[in-house]
Design a protein around this motif. Structure first.
Motif, PDB file in Angstrom:
ATOM      1  N   THR A 123      -3.732  -3.077   9.618  1.00 45.21           N
ATOM      2  CA  THR A 123      -2.374  -2.658   9.972  1.00 45.21           C
ATOM      3  C   THR A 123      -1.704  -3.636  10.931  1.00 45.21           C
ATOM      4  O   THR A 123      -0.474  -3.712  10.980  1.00 45.21           O
ATOM      5  N   THR A 173      -0.713   5.578   3.534  1.00 43.99           N
ATOM      6  CA  THR A 173      -1.420   5.175   4.749  1.00 43.99           C
ATOM      7  C   THR A 173      -0.993   3.800   5.247  1.00 43.99           C
ATOM      8  O   THR A 173      -1.463   3.361   6.308  1.00 43.99           O
ATOM      9  N   TYR A 174      -0.113   3.123   4.524  1.00 41.28           N
ATOM     10  CA  TYR A 174       0.437   1.852   4.987  1.00 41.28           C
ATOM     11  C   TYR A 174       1.964   1.894   5.066  1.00 41.28           C
ATOM     12  O   TYR A 174       2.621   0.862   5.046  1.00 41.28           O
ATOM     13  N   ARG A 220      -7.153  -1.431  11.950  1.00 36.45           N
ATOM     14  CA  ARG A 220      -7.320  -1.168  10.522  1.00 36.45           C
ATOM     15  C   ARG A 220      -7.251   0.322  10.216  1.00 36.45           C
ATOM     16  O   ARG A 220      -7.376   1.173  11.103  1.00 36.45           O
ATOM     17  N   ARG A 221      -7.071   0.611   8.958  1.00 37.22           N
ATOM     18  CA  ARG A 221      -7.285   1.969   8.418  1.00 37.22           C
ATOM     19  C   ARG A 221      -8.759   2.030   8.076  1.00 37.22           C
ATOM     20  O   ARG A 221      -9.188   1.702   6.979  1.00 37.22           O
ATOM     21  N   TRP A 271      -7.439   5.758  11.683  1.00 37.97           N
ATOM     22  CA  TRP A 271      -6.239   5.077  11.185  1.00 37.97           C
ATOM     23  C   TRP A 271      -5.540   4.526  12.424  1.00 37.97           C
ATOM     24  O   TRP A 271      -4.778   5.207  13.089  1.00 37.97           O
ATOM     25  N   GLY A 316       0.802  -1.213   0.000  1.00 35.51           N
ATOM     26  CA  GLY A 316       0.000   0.000   0.000  1.00 35.51           C
ATOM     27  C   GLY A 316       0.832   1.258   0.000  1.00 35.51           C
ATOM     28  O   GLY A 316       2.047   1.225   0.222  1.00 35.51           O
ATOM     29  N   GLY A 331      -2.293  -4.583   4.827  1.00 27.88           N
ATOM     30  CA  GLY A 331      -2.401  -3.212   4.339  1.00 27.88           C
ATOM     31  C   GLY A 331      -3.408  -3.126   3.216  1.00 27.88           C
ATOM     32  O   GLY A 331      -4.589  -3.439   3.392  1.00 27.88           O
ATOM     33  N   ALA A 332      -2.961  -2.718   2.029  1.00 27.60           N
ATOM     34  CA  ALA A 332      -3.860  -2.608   0.874  1.00 27.60           C
ATOM     35  C   ALA A 332      -4.253  -3.983   0.335  1.00 27.60           C
ATOM     36  O   ALA A 332      -5.186  -4.082  -0.471  1.00 27.60           O
ATOM     37  N   ASP A 385      -9.492  -6.285   4.531  1.00 28.46           N
ATOM     38  CA  ASP A 385      -8.567  -5.342   3.917  1.00 28.46           C
ATOM     39  C   ASP A 385      -8.236  -4.237   4.917  1.00 28.46           C
ATOM     40  O   ASP A 385      -8.817  -4.152   6.000  1.00 28.46           O
ATOM     41  N   ALA A 386      -7.260  -3.411   4.576  1.00 23.02           N
ATOM     42  CA  ALA A 386      -6.878  -2.241   5.367  1.00 23.02           C
ATOM     43  C   ALA A 386      -6.409  -2.594   6.775  1.00 23.02           C
ATOM     44  O   ALA A 386      -6.478  -1.762   7.683  1.00 23.02           O
TER      45      ALA A 386
END
Length: 546
Positions: free
Chosen positions: A113, A55-56, A132-133, A162, A52, A80-81, A110-111
């Motif tokens: 962290t 943001t990752y 997660r984000r 985030w 990602g 991450g992504a 997904d998303a």
């Protein structure tokens, strides 16, 4: 309280008082060199990376838990992504490492962290707190590595932040744990005029078996690691916060005082807390001096800290001993020499079973920061008898220039040798099997070892907040059971102790409510469960995989 001979009496435990001693109380036995690690990333059956864009850049954790009750540590990895992935451990005891993916809509989020394992509802099955984000998710374990979403069931407000840090503890007699979620940035507007603002961290306290409205922990300063710890052995578990100074001007590292019956409040400078500003990314904690209180390792960029209490437990005043102990790890030992390092996950563990704590530090450039090393291998700092550390990464065979993030030092094939898992940015994970003093074809023991797991009935079955003491070979090692710290990476399961040359050890548990158990004898090279209800120490034996 001072016991005879100038030692310190802590919760009924007599411990040494010198901050210059080794890991645990001084005793017999020599420190060993690094073990041989065998790179098995290509053969272990794991194909996973943390990917990602901006943001990752942070995050990328791994959660270690036994989701199918076979004693083997399984792995849940942030993507991450890309989707997060759960991997079942099918390694044979003492054999090559082997994993199988367990696909499921519940876990393939997904998303993500990072994630931390804990048994929220005390049903004997590990659950997952997934950061997660976007919306954070509590996953309830239902057995055989299956999980279900539990936000609504447990009244947990996942938010839309985030999130990059987590810790948990049980306060007093609560049924459910108190949860702390660390949040990073709020991004407002578009480049080049975008505003970067630190989001509030959140505290979730239970109301019986559901969670009440979260409490903002304000001010918050872009947190990348959290840890509940009984730093002063008072029975109160305060919240240590490590913050990324890239995005604050008025902030600092923080310690929240947690009174179960009252609102949390920050320890102040007047009470001994000293201002410290680092690019805080990870926290590791372990009693290294034998005084009964945990030292704290803080990862950063070229400025890692190893803190010890300056004046004992009367106030949270810390001094840095990283230089004296050889633990700064501020530059690469191979690769881009004399450039500044970027450190993420940190973890104390005895990788050579000599009875002295070692320190693993995951390293990797944020993305392509020119002022910091790109070829920046992770550290394996080997503990010495005098309490110092010596770099052993190159001799151990773990040099990699992948951009590491989260990680775990854990016995994956149940042979008593701690293996290594590292989540990398945009590259496959790193997996190294510990062959001890041998080779890939013929692993060989270095020292002896003991793996301990306390358990109790009712809430907090895994006794989070307990202290495990193991004494053997003239030394006593002390470990606090926590959920949190690291860099969005956590472990639940066996706690490993190296025993040096000893063929037996004694184990004692100080339970989370302060009750001190009896010393119990255990043979070396065993897995033991300490049951609070029966008082028994039970030996556990792994079975063949499958």
């Amino acid at each position: 309280m001072i016991a005879a001979g100038g030692a310190l009496l802590v919760g009924g435990i007599v411990v040494g008082s010198s901050i210059l001693g080794g890991a645990g109380m001084p005793g017999s036995g020599d420190a060993l060199g690094p073990p041989v690690f065998v790179d098995e990333a290509a053969s272990a059956g794991i194909d996973h990376r943390y990917d990602g864009e901006f943001t990752y850049f942070v995050g990328g954790g791994v959660s270690v838990l036994d989701c199918d009750a076979d004693g083997r540590p399984d792995l849940y990895m942030a993507g991450g992504a890309e989707p997060a992935t759960l991997y079942r451990n099918v390694s044979e005891v003492g054999g090559e490492l082997a994993f199988e993916a367990v696909p499921s809509p519940a876990t393939d989020l997904d998303a993500v962290t990072g994630a931390y394992p804990l048994d929220v509802d005390a049903d004997g099955l590990p659950d997952l707190a997934v950061m997660r984000r976007g919306e954070n998710v509590l996953l309830r374990g239902t057995g055989d590595c299956a999980f279900e979403r539990a936000n609504e069931r447990w009244g947990f407000e996942g938010g839309n932040a985030w999130s990059t840090a987590f810790s948990a503890t049980w306060e007093d007699e609560t049924t459910f744990p108190t949860l702390a979620v660390g949040n990073y940035l709020v991004l407002e507007g578009d480049e080049p005029t975008r505003d970067y603002r630190c989001d509030d961290n959140m505290l979730f306290r239970p109301d019986e078996s559901t969670y009440a409205e979260p409490i903002p922990l304000s001010p918050s300063w872009c947190t990348l690691s959290l840890l509940f710890s009984d730093w002063d052995r008072s029975g109160r578990r305060d919240l240590r916060v490590s913050n990324d100074r890239h995005y604050y001007t008025a902030g600092e590292e923080q310690l929240w005082r947690m009174e179960p019956a009252g609102a949390p409040r920050l320890w102040t400078h007047g009470e001994g807390w000293q201002q410290l500003r680092v690019f805080g990314m990870g926290i590791a904690s372990r009693d290294l001096t034998g005084d009964g209180y945990p030292e704290v390792y803080l990862t950063s960029q070229a400025d890692n800290k190893l803190q010890t209490l300056a004046d004992g437990p009367t106030r949270p005043a810390y001094v840095d001993i990283a230089i004296d102990r050889g633990a700064t790890a501020h530059e690469p030992y191979v690769g881009d020499l004399e450039m500044r390092s970027t450190a993420w996950h940190a973890e104390f563990a005895d990788v050579n079973n000599d009875g002295f704590a070692d320190l693993f530090v995951a390293k990797g450039n944020v993305e392509a920061q020119a002022d910091y090393a790109m070829r920046d291998p992770s550290n394996l700092l080997i503990g010495q008898a005098d309490g110092t550390f010596v770099e052993g990464g190159e001799d151990a065979g773990i040099v990699s220039y992948a951009r590491a993030r989260g990680g775990a030092v854990v016995d994956l094939n149940l042979d008593g040798l701690l293996d290594l898992v590292v989540v990398n940015r945009r590259e496959n994970v790193g997996i190294w099997r510990n062959a001890g003093a041998g080779s890939a074809e013929a692993p060989a023991a270095m020292g002896t070892w003991l793996a301990v797991r306390p358990q109790q009935e009712g809430a907090n079955r895994d006794a989070i907040g307990a202290w495990i003491e193991v004494r053997a070979d003239g030394r006593t090692s002390l470990v606090e059971l926590t959920v949190g710290g690291g860099h969005v990476s956590g472990e639940l399961g066996w706690t490993h102790f190296g025993l040096g040359t000893a063929d037996e050890a004694e184990v004692r548990i100080t339970w989370p409510d302060g009750t001190v158990g009896e010393w119990q004898r255990a043979d070396a090279n065993e897995f033991v469960i300490v049951d609070r209800t029966t008082g028994a120490l039970e030996t556990w034996q792994p079975e063949a995989s499958g």
